[in-house]
Enzyme design. Structure first.
Site, mmCIF file in Angstrom:
data_model
loop_
_atom_site.group_PDB
_atom_site.id
_atom_site.type_symbol
_atom_site.label_atom_id
_atom_site.label_comp_id
_atom_site.label_asym_id
_atom_site.label_seq_id
_atom_site.Cartn_x
_atom_site.Cartn_y
_atom_site.Cartn_z
ATOM 1 N N CYS A 135 0.832 -1.203 0.000
ATOM 2 C CA CYS A 135 0.000 0.000 0.000
ATOM 3 C C CYS A 135 0.871 1.259 0.000
ATOM 4 O O CYS A 135 1.486 1.555 -1.014
ATOM 5 C CB CYS A 135 -0.993 -0.046 1.151
ATOM 6 S SG CYS A 135 -2.497 0.864 0.758
ATOM 7 N N HIS B 34 -3.568 -5.184 0.351
ATOM 8 C CA HIS B 34 -2.974 -5.727 1.584
ATOM 9 C C HIS B 34 -2.973 -7.254 1.556
ATOM 10 O O HIS B 34 -3.899 -7.885 2.080
ATOM 11 C CB HIS B 34 -3.772 -5.251 2.798
ATOM 12 C CG HIS B 34 -3.624 -3.798 3.059
ATOM 13 N ND1 HIS B 34 -2.707 -3.293 3.942
ATOM 14 C CD2 HIS B 34 -4.263 -2.730 2.522
ATOM 15 C CE1 HIS B 34 -2.797 -1.967 3.956
ATOM 16 N NE2 HIS B 34 -3.734 -1.612 3.101
ATOM 17 N N GLU C 88 -1.317 -9.276 3.275
ATOM 18 C CA GLU C 88 -1.192 -9.856 4.624
ATOM 19 C C GLU C 88 -2.542 -10.257 5.201
ATOM 20 O O GLU C 88 -2.628 -11.152 6.043
ATOM 21 C CB GLU C 88 -0.463 -8.876 5.556
ATOM 22 C CG GLU C 88 -1.222 -7.631 6.006
ATOM 23 C CD GLU C 88 -1.183 -6.461 5.015
ATOM 24 O OE1 GLU C 88 -0.906 -6.693 3.822
ATOM 25 O OE2 GLU C 88 -1.457 -5.312 5.436
HETATM 26 N N1 GLN Z 1 -2.104 6.600 2.758
HETATM 27 C C1 GLN Z 1 -2.195 5.843 1.562
HETATM 28 C C2 GLN Z 1 -3.549 5.980 0.893
HETATM 29 O O1 GLN Z 1 -4.515 6.355 1.505
HETATM 30 C C3 GLN Z 1 -1.865 4.386 1.806
HETATM 31 C C4 GLN Z 1 -2.829 3.698 2.703
HETATM 32 C C5 GLN Z 1 -2.298 2.390 3.231
HETATM 33 O O2 GLN Z 1 -1.090 2.155 3.250
HETATM 34 N N2 GLN Z 1 -3.161 1.556 3.738
HETATM 35 O O3 GLN Z 1 -3.687 5.696 -0.276
#
Ligand code: GLN
Length: 536
Positions: free
Chosen positions: A382, A508, A510
């Site tokens: 992310c 994600h 994970e």
């Molecule tokens: N802050 C980033 C976004 O909103 C990444 C979010 C995250 O890592 N879950 O896109």
């Protein structure tokens, strides 16, 4: 008819109700029962999505896009069955539903009260998963500790629901602490007696006591607890401290928790639980043939629960590779070009963590430059993937001011930017791009090889995206967009060709790693890091 098991906690928090619930569910599942677990949290936030990870650890995201308590992660990792919005309910959501109904006029003429309206709404939610015919047993974990003011309506709802479903169709497991007083050289049962007494005041006699302890409970002690708390001796279950949470199902099996539960619920014992593959996993976990160090670069590194699912995914992937993965947390704040080599020394791979906001972001970008240039395996999740895009733009494409608009709205090279539909949103709760989305993998790419298929689906939680305006230039410069959302063309995976392992995902992974199904990206990242450690 669905049977209901309630798990309450006494004496203190952090006794591991989530792990006990998940372990019991695992044993019942391994006997052939269809089981699900839900968690009721007494706080007033509608969901934990708006909570700082320092408050409550990681926010776990379900397939259907619910932002939930991290215990749901344990449920999925143990059971290998996805959870949903219905599996996590807070006081905030209960009140919101009741207040919405009141505004619609549903209670017209009545005074809306905690009893019966709030307790009725809690009961309705407790029964939802049990009513579809999908599960034989629903385990409901109540957050908080018995005696807390805020958990009272939940306890009252349990009392009423037990009465409604009748005897033999529900049971209450109370998790307590049996502390060891070193000075006296003794285990003490009084806190357990007191917390059972508190439950009794609310009209609930627990059926089973699971006693967290640092030392074994002998027969006399079990008898004492049973006598004073009014339960059968075989309903006093020892839960001794374990070296890994994955031992707990087998410890509970030894204590026959599953048998006692089935007897009390008047359910056939069926077969002994089939725990062969679980034991195989534990065997690999405990007998590694190699060891590697992975740097976890993030901003919440002081609190291990903030990255719970990542840590667990490494445990699954390590066991699969028969390799112990030492995860070294590294604070990204303070990682600079002049100290990167020193701070990242000895690592076999780095994972740049998800996150929000500007703190520590330059350190993440610097770490990525270092591992890209030095052929050290890199995995970005992310925000970690977004940082890899920014790093490539700055140091390979030469756009020195490139950034994500989350941090710099004025940049001339907004290589990560907000989607149009996100720009209109003002509310913070539940408004990110959340839950499961499909992704097509590019033929011949590393990602396609790792997953071994051409279409995958992964869970998301973010607002910003790879800016497709720059895609062509990135690809010309060697960055491959190997995963694309088939519905809106968003870039979901980036990778580099001439690097042992350089992969970033907008999603994600994970969150989908379980004991039965370790996530392929983690498994391959660990394998690449192991290969790197052997090359060193
Ligand atoms: N802050 C980033 C976004 O909103 C990444 C979010 C995250 O890592 N879950 O896109």
């Amino acid at each position: 008819m669905t049977k209901y098991i309630f798990v309450t906690g006494g004496v203190t928090s952090s006794l591991g109700k989530g792990i006990i619930s998940a372990s019991l569910a695992k044993l019942l599942q391994a006997r052939g029962y269809r089981v699900t677990i839900q968690k009721f949290d007494p706080y007033i936030n509608i969901d934990p999505g708006t909570l700082n990870p320092y408050e409550h650890g990681e926010c776990f995201v379900t397939e259907d896009g619910a932002e939930t308590d991290l215990d749901l992660g344990h449920y999925e990792r143990f059971l290998n069955v996805p959870t949903s919005q219905a599996n996590n309910i807070t006081t905030g959501r209960i009140y919101q539903n009741v207040i919405n109904k009141e505004r619609e006029g549903a209670y017209l003429g009545k005074t809306v009260q905690v009893v019966p309206h709030i307790t009725d709404e809690i009961k309705r939610n407790m029964r939802i998963l049990g009513e579809g015919g999908e599960f034989d047993i629903v385990i409901t974990e109540l957050g908080g500790t018995v005696g807390d003011i805020e958990s009272l309506p939940f306890i009252e709802a349990v009392r009423q629901l037990r009465w409604e479903v009748g005897s033999g169709n529900s049971l209450v497991i109370h998790l307590t602490l049996v502390p060891y007083l070193a000075a006296a050289g003794e285990l003490k049962t009084k806190p357990t007696q007191h917390s059972v007494k508190t439950l009794l005041e609310y009209g609930i006699q627990p059926d089973i006591l699971v006693c967290r302890t640092e030392h074994h409970l002998n027969a006399d002690l079990r008898k004492k607890i049973a006598l004073f708390c009014n339960v059968n001796i075989n309903a006093v279950i020892e839960s001794i401290d374990a070296s890994t949470i994955y031992d707990v199902p087998l410890l509970m099996l030894k204590e026959q928790l599953d048998r006692t539960v089935l007897t009390k619920l008047k359910l056939p014992h069926k077969n002994e639980p089939d725990m062969e593959s679980w034991k195989d996993f534990l065997g690999r976990l405990k007998n590694p043939t190699a060891e590697i160090s992975i740097g976890l670069i993030g901003k919440y590194v002081e609190l291990p629960d903030a990255y719970k699912s990542i840590i667990e995914a490494f445990i699954h992937a390590g066991a699969k590779n028969e390799c112990k993965v030492r995860v070294k947390s590294i604070q990204s704040e303070g990682l600079l070009p002049e100290n990167a080599a020193e701070k990242l020394q000895g690592l076999d791979g780095i994972l740049v963590a998800p996150g929000f906001g500007s703190r520590g972001i330059e350190g993440k970008i610097e770490a990525i430059r270092y591992v890209r240039e030095n052929n050290i395996p890199f995995f970005g999740i992310c925000l970690g993937m977004q940082c890899a895009v920014v790093e490539y733009a700055r140091n390979v494409l030469g756009w020195k001011d490139a950034h994500t608009t989350e941090i710099d709205e004025q940049t001339k090279h907004p290589v990560i930017s907000m989607m149009e539909e996100q720009k209109k949103i003002k509310n913070k709760g539940g408004t990110m791009r959340l839950g499961s989305y499909a992704c097509d993998l590019k033929k011949g790419s590393k990602a396609a090889g790792i997953y071994g298929k051409s279409r995958i689906s992964e869970r998301h939680r973010h607002r910003y995206e790879f800016n497709n305006k720059y895609l062509e230039e990135f690809e010309k410069a060697g960055l491959v967009a190997s995963g694309i959302n088939p519905d809106n063309n968003l870039v979901e995976i980036i990778e580099l060709k001439n690097h042992p392992f350089f992969v970033g995902g907008q999603f994600h992974p994970e969150l989908k790693s379980t004991v039965a199904n370790p996530h392929p990206l983690f498994v391959n990242f660990v394998a690449a890091s192991l290969a790197h450690s052997r090359r060193k």
